[in-house]
Write a protein that holds these residues in place. Sequence first.
Motif, PDB file in Angstrom:
ATOM      1  N   VAL A  79       3.541  -2.036   3.376  1.00  0.00           N
ATOM      2  CA  VAL A  79       3.393  -0.588   3.216  1.00  0.00           C
ATOM      3  C   VAL A  79       4.630  -0.030   2.538  1.00  0.00           C
ATOM      4  O   VAL A  79       5.766  -0.359   2.916  1.00  0.00           O
ATOM      5  CB  VAL A  79       3.181   0.095   4.586  1.00  0.00           C
ATOM      6  CG1 VAL A  79       3.290   1.608   4.462  1.00  0.00           C
ATOM      7  CG2 VAL A  79       1.829  -0.280   5.153  1.00  0.00           C
ATOM      8  N   ASP A  80       4.389   0.802   1.542  1.00  0.00           N
ATOM      9  CA  ASP A  80       5.500   1.511   0.900  1.00  0.00           C
ATOM     10  C   ASP A  80       5.807   2.744   1.744  1.00  0.00           C
ATOM     11  O   ASP A  80       5.532   3.871   1.364  1.00  0.00           O
ATOM     12  CB  ASP A  80       5.113   1.909  -0.521  1.00  0.00           C
ATOM     13  CG  ASP A  80       6.236   2.647  -1.237  1.00  0.00           C
ATOM     14  OD1 ASP A  80       7.382   2.570  -0.761  1.00  0.00           O
ATOM     15  OD2 ASP A  80       5.957   3.320  -2.255  1.00  0.00           O
ATOM     16  N   GLY A  81       6.351   2.498   2.928  1.00  0.00           N
ATOM     17  CA  GLY A  81       6.611   3.597   3.850  1.00  0.00           C
ATOM     18  C   GLY A  81       7.573   3.168   4.941  1.00  0.00           C
ATOM     19  O   GLY A  81       7.470   3.593   6.087  1.00  0.00           O
ATOM     20  N   TYR A 127      -6.271  -4.462   7.020  1.00  0.00           N
ATOM     21  CA  TYR A 127      -7.563  -3.799   6.834  1.00  0.00           C
ATOM     22  C   TYR A 127      -8.741  -4.759   6.766  1.00  0.00           C
ATOM     23  O   TYR A 127      -9.890  -4.329   6.784  1.00  0.00           O
ATOM     24  CB  TYR A 127      -7.533  -2.910   5.587  1.00  0.00           C
ATOM     25  CG  TYR A 127      -6.852  -3.552   4.399  1.00  0.00           C
ATOM     26  CD1 TYR A 127      -7.551  -4.375   3.535  1.00  0.00           C
ATOM     27  CD2 TYR A 127      -5.497  -3.358   4.169  1.00  0.00           C
ATOM     28  CE1 TYR A 127      -6.922  -4.980   2.466  1.00  0.00           C
ATOM     29  CE2 TYR A 127      -4.853  -3.951   3.103  1.00  0.00           C
ATOM     30  CZ  TYR A 127      -5.568  -4.765   2.243  1.00  0.00           C
ATOM     31  OH  TYR A 127      -4.932  -5.378   1.189  1.00  0.00           O
ATOM     32  N   ALA A 135       3.480  -2.809   7.546  1.00  0.00           N
ATOM     33  CA  ALA A 135       2.287  -3.477   7.032  1.00  0.00           C
ATOM     34  C   ALA A 135       1.042  -2.652   7.299  1.00  0.00           C
ATOM     35  O   ALA A 135       0.957  -1.939   8.303  1.00  0.00           O
ATOM     36  CB  ALA A 135       2.132  -4.864   7.671  1.00  0.00           C
ATOM     37  N   ALA A 136       0.083  -2.784   6.388  1.00  0.00           N
ATOM     38  CA  ALA A 136      -1.263  -2.242   6.581  1.00  0.00           C
ATOM     39  C   ALA A 136      -2.216  -3.429   6.647  1.00  0.00           C
ATOM     40  O   ALA A 136      -2.191  -4.298   5.783  1.00  0.00           O
ATOM     41  CB  ALA A 136      -1.652  -1.311   5.441  1.00  0.00           C
ATOM     42  N   GLN A 150      -1.357  -5.973   3.441  1.00  0.00           N
ATOM     43  CA  GLN A 150      -0.291  -5.863   2.459  1.00  0.00           C
ATOM     44  C   GLN A 150       0.853  -5.029   3.021  1.00  0.00           C
ATOM     45  O   GLN A 150       0.679  -4.271   3.992  1.00  0.00           O
ATOM     46  CB  GLN A 150      -0.796  -5.262   1.150  1.00  0.00           C
ATOM     47  CG  GLN A 150      -1.407  -3.900   1.252  1.00  0.00           C
ATOM     48  CD  GLN A 150      -1.928  -3.392  -0.097  1.00  0.00           C
ATOM     49  OE1 GLN A 150      -1.212  -2.729  -0.831  1.00  0.00           O
ATOM     50  NE2 GLN A 150      -3.180  -3.732  -0.399  1.00  0.00           N
ATOM     51  N   LEU A 209      -0.183  -0.725  10.646  1.00  0.00           N
ATOM     52  CA  LEU A 209      -1.374   0.115  10.623  1.00  0.00           C
ATOM     53  C   LEU A 209      -2.603  -0.784  10.712  1.00  0.00           C
ATOM     54  O   LEU A 209      -2.895  -1.536   9.775  1.00  0.00           O
ATOM     55  CB  LEU A 209      -1.437   0.936   9.332  1.00  0.00           C
ATOM     56  CG  LEU A 209      -0.297   1.914   9.075  1.00  0.00           C
ATOM     57  CD1 LEU A 209      -0.453   2.546   7.686  1.00  0.00           C
ATOM     58  CD2 LEU A 209      -0.256   2.992  10.140  1.00  0.00           C
ATOM     59  N   MET A 223       0.845  -1.194   0.000  1.00  0.00           N
ATOM     60  CA  MET A 223       0.000   0.000   0.000  1.00  0.00           C
ATOM     61  C   MET A 223       0.880   1.244   0.000  1.00  0.00           C
ATOM     62  O   MET A 223       1.881   1.299   0.706  1.00  0.00           O
ATOM     63  CB  MET A 223      -0.895   0.033   1.242  1.00  0.00           C
ATOM     64  CG  MET A 223      -1.916   1.159   1.217  1.00  0.00           C
ATOM     65  SD  MET A 223      -2.773   1.374   2.794  1.00  0.00           S
ATOM     66  CE  MET A 223      -1.552   2.277   3.721  1.00  0.00           C
ATOM     67  N   ASP A 224       0.498   2.197  -0.773  1.00  0.00           N
ATOM     68  CA  ASP A 224       1.228   3.458  -0.840  1.00  0.00           C
ATOM     69  C   ASP A 224       0.777   4.351   0.318  1.00  0.00           C
ATOM     70  O   ASP A 224      -0.364   4.828   0.341  1.00  0.00           O
ATOM     71  CB  ASP A 224       0.958   4.138  -2.191  1.00  0.00           C
ATOM     72  CG  ASP A 224       1.716   5.450  -2.324  1.00  0.00           C
ATOM     73  OD1 ASP A 224       2.484   5.803  -1.415  1.00  0.00           O
ATOM     74  OD2 ASP A 224       1.518   6.132  -3.349  1.00  0.00           O
ATOM     75  N   LEU A 225       1.665   4.559   1.284  1.00  0.00           N
ATOM     76  CA  LEU A 225       1.320   5.383   2.427  1.00  0.00           C
ATOM     77  C   LEU A 225       1.009   6.809   2.006  1.00  0.00           C
ATOM     78  O   LEU A 225       0.142   7.469   2.585  1.00  0.00           O
ATOM     79  CB  LEU A 225       2.461   5.380   3.449  1.00  0.00           C
ATOM     80  CG  LEU A 225       2.185   6.057   4.791  1.00  0.00           C
ATOM     81  CD1 LEU A 225       1.059   5.358   5.532  1.00  0.00           C
ATOM     82  CD2 LEU A 225       3.442   6.080   5.652  1.00  0.00           C
ATOM     83  N   PHE A 277       6.711   2.032   9.117  1.00  0.00           N
ATOM     84  CA  PHE A 277       5.529   1.200   8.936  1.00  0.00           C
ATOM     85  C   PHE A 277       5.854   0.056   7.981  1.00  0.00           C
ATOM     86  O   PHE A 277       6.336   0.284   6.873  1.00  0.00           O
ATOM     87  CB  PHE A 277       4.366   2.015   8.376  1.00  0.00           C
ATOM     88  CG  PHE A 277       3.948   3.152   9.262  1.00  0.00           C
ATOM     89  CD1 PHE A 277       3.408   2.910  10.513  1.00  0.00           C
ATOM     90  CD2 PHE A 277       4.096   4.463   8.852  1.00  0.00           C
ATOM     91  CE1 PHE A 277       3.023   3.956  11.338  1.00  0.00           C
ATOM     92  CE2 PHE A 277       3.715   5.517   9.664  1.00  0.00           C
ATOM     93  CZ  PHE A 277       3.176   5.261  10.916  1.00  0.00           C
TER      94      PHE A 277
END
Length: 399
Positions: free
Chosen positions: A31-33, A43, A40-41, A29, A309, A1-3, A38
């Motif tokens: 995280v591109d951050g 959801y 992982a995100a 998925q 996240l 995921m694009d943060l 961070f």
Amino acid sequence: MDLGMLLSEQGRVDPPALYARLHRDGVAQPVDGAARGFAAAVYGYEAVSQVLKDGRFRQLDADYLDLTTPQWRRHPALRVLRDSMFFTDGPAHDGVRQIIGRAFTARRVNALEGAVTELTHRLLDRLAQLAADGPVEFMGEFAYLLPSSVMAELLGVPQDDLAWFRPRVLAIGAILELDGANWRNMVRADTAARELSAYFTDLVALRRTDPRDDLISLLAATELSDEALVANLITTFNAGFVTTTHLLGNGLTMLLERPRLRAELGAGNVGSYVDEMLRFEPPVQILVRYAPEDAEIEGVPVPAGQAVLAMIGAANRDPARFADPDAFDPARPDPGSLSFGFGPHYCLGAALSRLEGQVAFPALFERFPDLALAQQVGNAPKPLILRGHDTLAVACHGR
């Protein structure tokens, strides 16, 4: 995921659109951050529940800040937060939570219904007086005052001091955003933390010489250190009304945008309305946890020291859990949202927040049947962690 997408203007204006795209790609998925810490995100509904109850993932505690922000103790706001039960786990959290939980038992919350009702009608009288001069600022004059007055009564904070509290609470809340700990926000939050700490230190001293039937007196009689005592008073007071303030503001706009559902609102179904408000637009959209050791969630690796996240707002719109998740439907048979969290940090004030919403909304529309927005809410970006309106101008026409 694009943060960056989440933190963009579009992401803040319409996070459900991003949530819908995420749900098409699974439940979690990377995280591109990574530079922000961070990994992982998460959801999906079940995946978010797992993170919040799984002991492998911890609050962003003092150990985490020692890894990521070695100079953090120079900031009074960060010290206050990390000395409180809200940013600790295990025995340090559980012991304080057990004590504070005595103020939020089902019996005590049920006993507050009459007081909440009386206070609601006093505030409605005030709205009617203010409305004689034009639109009224709903967030400051009602959505803040109702839950903060209730919390003030529980803790033992003088009602006359509530206006003084609000800007300081907002200043500390600003640094909780994913990108909120910038220099300007930290300066304001540190100033607020110093002032709030001095305020509660004085109030604790008074209660030790003149105890009363309130939470300050209860905590002052425990073996908590002065730092932990003051930190938990500040954070409990803040947390006890901030989310309810946003529930009232967010919920009001939901009803005003749906005249048919507003007309069907009544005492018999208000509980389901409040639960759906919380699911549809939770006041807290994201919680953050970190892995002290290498971990994995739904196949996504989380290296030691990296954060996850836990996207409550997205979990509440998981199509695998809720039919037609982007529809506001108070008739859902099992709302079961994660808006008050899950696991050991489940919100202590959940029942009280629901009670305040269940009392407030029918009373508002009984008193002001033609209540309306005085101006369009618009698509201004909002915070993601504590999501709600800063201001909300309404026209109060009615009895």
